[in-house]
Design a protein around this motif. Structure first.
Motif, PDB file in Angstrom:
ATOM      1  N   GLY A  13       0.817  -1.221   0.000  1.00 51.06           N
ATOM      2  CA  GLY A  13       0.000   0.000   0.000  1.00 51.06           C
ATOM      3  C   GLY A  13       0.842   1.258   0.000  1.00 51.06           C
ATOM      4  O   GLY A  13       2.014   1.237   0.409  1.00 51.06           O
ATOM      5  N   SER A  14       0.234   2.362  -0.433  1.00 50.32           N
ATOM      6  CA  SER A  14       0.934   3.652  -0.494  1.00 50.32           C
ATOM      7  C   SER A  14       1.560   4.012   0.853  1.00 50.32           C
ATOM      8  O   SER A  14       2.667   4.554   0.927  1.00 50.32           O
ATOM      9  CB  SER A  14      -0.033   4.792  -0.832  1.00 50.32           C
ATOM     10  OG  SER A  14      -0.817   4.478  -1.933  1.00 50.32           O
ATOM     11  N   ALA A  53       2.606   5.481  -6.658  1.00 51.48           N
ATOM     12  CA  ALA A  53       2.944   6.390  -7.757  1.00 51.48           C
ATOM     13  C   ALA A  53       2.488   7.812  -7.432  1.00 51.48           C
ATOM     14  O   ALA A  53       3.283   8.772  -7.515  1.00 51.48           O
ATOM     15  CB  ALA A  53       2.302   5.902  -9.056  1.00 51.48           C
ATOM     16  N   GLU A 136      -1.768   0.181 -11.272  1.00 49.93           N
ATOM     17  CA  GLU A 136      -2.787   0.691 -12.201  1.00 49.93           C
ATOM     18  C   GLU A 136      -2.146   1.801 -13.036  1.00 49.93           C
ATOM     19  O   GLU A 136      -1.298   2.544 -12.543  1.00 49.93           O
ATOM     20  CB  GLU A 136      -3.964   1.263 -11.403  1.00 49.93           C
ATOM     21  CG  GLU A 136      -5.052   1.814 -12.291  1.00 49.93           C
ATOM     22  CD  GLU A 136      -6.331   2.137 -11.543  1.00 49.93           C
ATOM     23  OE1 GLU A 136      -6.322   2.144 -10.301  1.00 49.93           O
ATOM     24  OE2 GLU A 136      -7.338   2.386 -12.221  1.00 49.93           O
ATOM     25  N   ASP A 138      -2.482   4.915 -13.737  1.00 47.65           N
ATOM     26  CA  ASP A 138      -3.280   6.037 -13.221  1.00 47.65           C
ATOM     27  C   ASP A 138      -3.347   7.207 -14.194  1.00 47.65           C
ATOM     28  O   ASP A 138      -4.222   8.052 -14.079  1.00 47.65           O
ATOM     29  CB  ASP A 138      -2.681   6.544 -11.906  1.00 47.65           C
ATOM     30  CG  ASP A 138      -2.685   5.494 -10.827  1.00 47.65           C
ATOM     31  OD1 ASP A 138      -3.770   5.130 -10.364  1.00 47.65           O
ATOM     32  OD2 ASP A 138      -1.593   5.033 -10.444  1.00 47.65           O
ATOM     33  N   GLY A 211      -8.860   2.954  -0.818  1.00 47.53           N
ATOM     34  CA  GLY A 211     -10.075   2.185  -0.551  1.00 47.53           C
ATOM     35  C   GLY A 211     -10.389   1.971   0.914  1.00 47.53           C
ATOM     36  O   GLY A 211     -11.540   1.942   1.306  1.00 47.53           O
TER      37      GLY A 211
END
Ligand code: ADP
Ligand code: VHF
Length: 360
Positions: A13-14, A53, A136, A138, A211
């Motif tokens: 995760g980020s 990202a 993804e 983005d 999310g």
């Protein structure tokens, strides 16, 4: 070295990769790469799904004028993804491990042909000792074309690549049985098939996440139902990946027990294709009952009460029961006009064949 798994997907995760101020936490990245390299050298095939990202681009670019959220995401991700993959490339190179970048979109999972193309790409990478690093795209996926978040993407990848486990690394030790900030609550160590977790999950998200825990839980359940072990653990803990694989009993995490019933590869694709559904097939109580039984049954016109929307043969359709609840997803065996013509009739061919039907 004892190891339960030989092919895994790891989602980072980020928040694991970004510091509080949004800059990339290179020390953490480096520690994770060391662990992945150790597992790779021990013969475990790994697919890395890495967020970060947008977070890493945000600290790099300071726009002159105020940008809307879409512009921001596109700008930050374009710059940030380059920075992110460059870091991974350098860090894995120190271990002599080649990596490759796979940027994808929700649409790339929409048709079976695209789906198989992606699967082939990652299969050939793994066969050649290359670690796929997936995110993804983005820059071009906006609003309704986006994945809910990378948890959804990681579930699709784990399912598509038939991994034995999906490890979701976040900034928390697992799913708590109450508010994570409440000292009374603790991490749920194991989650069986029918446990309802909705009471525990708060809508709060970590500062850079998209999310939140609710999507993680929903995805985890779906993926575990396809026979894949799902683990939610803290990516900020030292040596977490190696510990999860080598000392599973002593390592703090939430583990979703996988279903022991095998699910075919086509059904796995259908299970994750709900977002592309073109229409709805409404069925009566009798049909719902047999579909929920152990029997392998198709959806026949005799059990259909209504068809909603327009679809072509091979499009994805939702299956809806008499109370309006979605009970499954399938691939249509005919178009919506033909399906309407046969509603309620006996002796007609299936509108959704069992092999292309996924009951939730
Ligand atoms: N019951 C719960 N147990 C654990 N975390 C929870 C729970 N309810 C809500 N959360 C929140 O979910 C967050 C993790 O989700 P998210 O922000 O999407 O992380 P990531 O960026 O790793 O995808 C946690 O930091 C926590 O604040
Ligand atoms: N593709 C985005 C990921 C956004 C996202 O889903 O973040 P997270 O909830 O931290 O996994 C990025 O790389 O910034």
């Amino acid at each position: 070295m004892k190891q339960e798994f030989t092919r895994i997907a790891v989602k980072v995760g980020s928040n694991v990769l970004a510091r509080r101020d949004g800059t990339l936490d290179v020390t953490r990245m480096s520690a994770l790469v060391d662990q992945i390299a150790e597992l790779h050298k021990a013969g475990v095939e790994i697919i890395l799904i890495s967020s970060g990202a947008v977070a890493s681009g945000r600290s790099e670019i300071h726009p002159q004028k105020k940008l809307d959220s879409v512009d921001q995401r596109q700008l930050f991700s374009a710059v940030g993804q380059a920075k992110l993959i460059n870091r991974y490339y350098e860090l894995f190179r120190e271990h002599g491990i080649p990596v490759g970048q796979v940027l994808t979109t929700k649409e790339s999972f929409g048709t079976r042909r695209h789906y198989l193309n992606q699967k082939n790409c990652m299969t050939v990478m793994l066969e050649n000792g290359v670690i796929p690093i997936v995110n993804e795209n983005d820059t071009i996926s906006v609003s309704e074309l986006m994945f809910t978040d990378n948890d959804e993407l990681s579930g699709l990848i784990a399912s598509m690549m038939n991994t034995q486990a999906l490890i979701i690394l976040s900034n928390i030790d697992g799913i708590y049985n109450g508010s994570p900030t409440d000292p009374q609550s603790s991490v749920i160590r194991e989650i069986g098939h029918s446990k309802d977790l909705s009471n525990y999950i708060q809508t709060s998200k970590s500062s850079f996440g998209r999310g939140g825990m609710l999507t993680k839980t929903n995805i985890a359940r779906k993926v575990a139902d396809e026979g894949i072990t799902v683990i939610i653990a803290n990516g900020k803990r030292d040596n977490i990946l190696v510990d999860l694989l080598q000392h599973p009993d002593e390592t703090l995490c939430t583990r979703f027990v996988p279903s022991s019933e095998p699910v075919s590869s086509v059904k796995k694709w259908i299970a994750h294709s709900e977002g592309f559904a073109k229409g709805e097939i409404h069925i009566n109580d009798c049909a719902t009952k047999v579909l929920n039984s152990e029997k392998a049954v198709s959806i026949l016109p005799v059990g259909i009460t209504r068809i909603e929307g327009e679809f072509e043969r091979d499009d994805i359709v939702r299956i809806i029961d008499n109370q309006g609840n979605q009970i499954g997803v399938g691939k249509a065996n005919c178009d919506s006009t033909q399906a309407r013509e046969t509603i309620g009739k006996h002796g007609k061919k299936a509108v959704v064949h069992y092999d292309y039907l996924y009951i939730e």
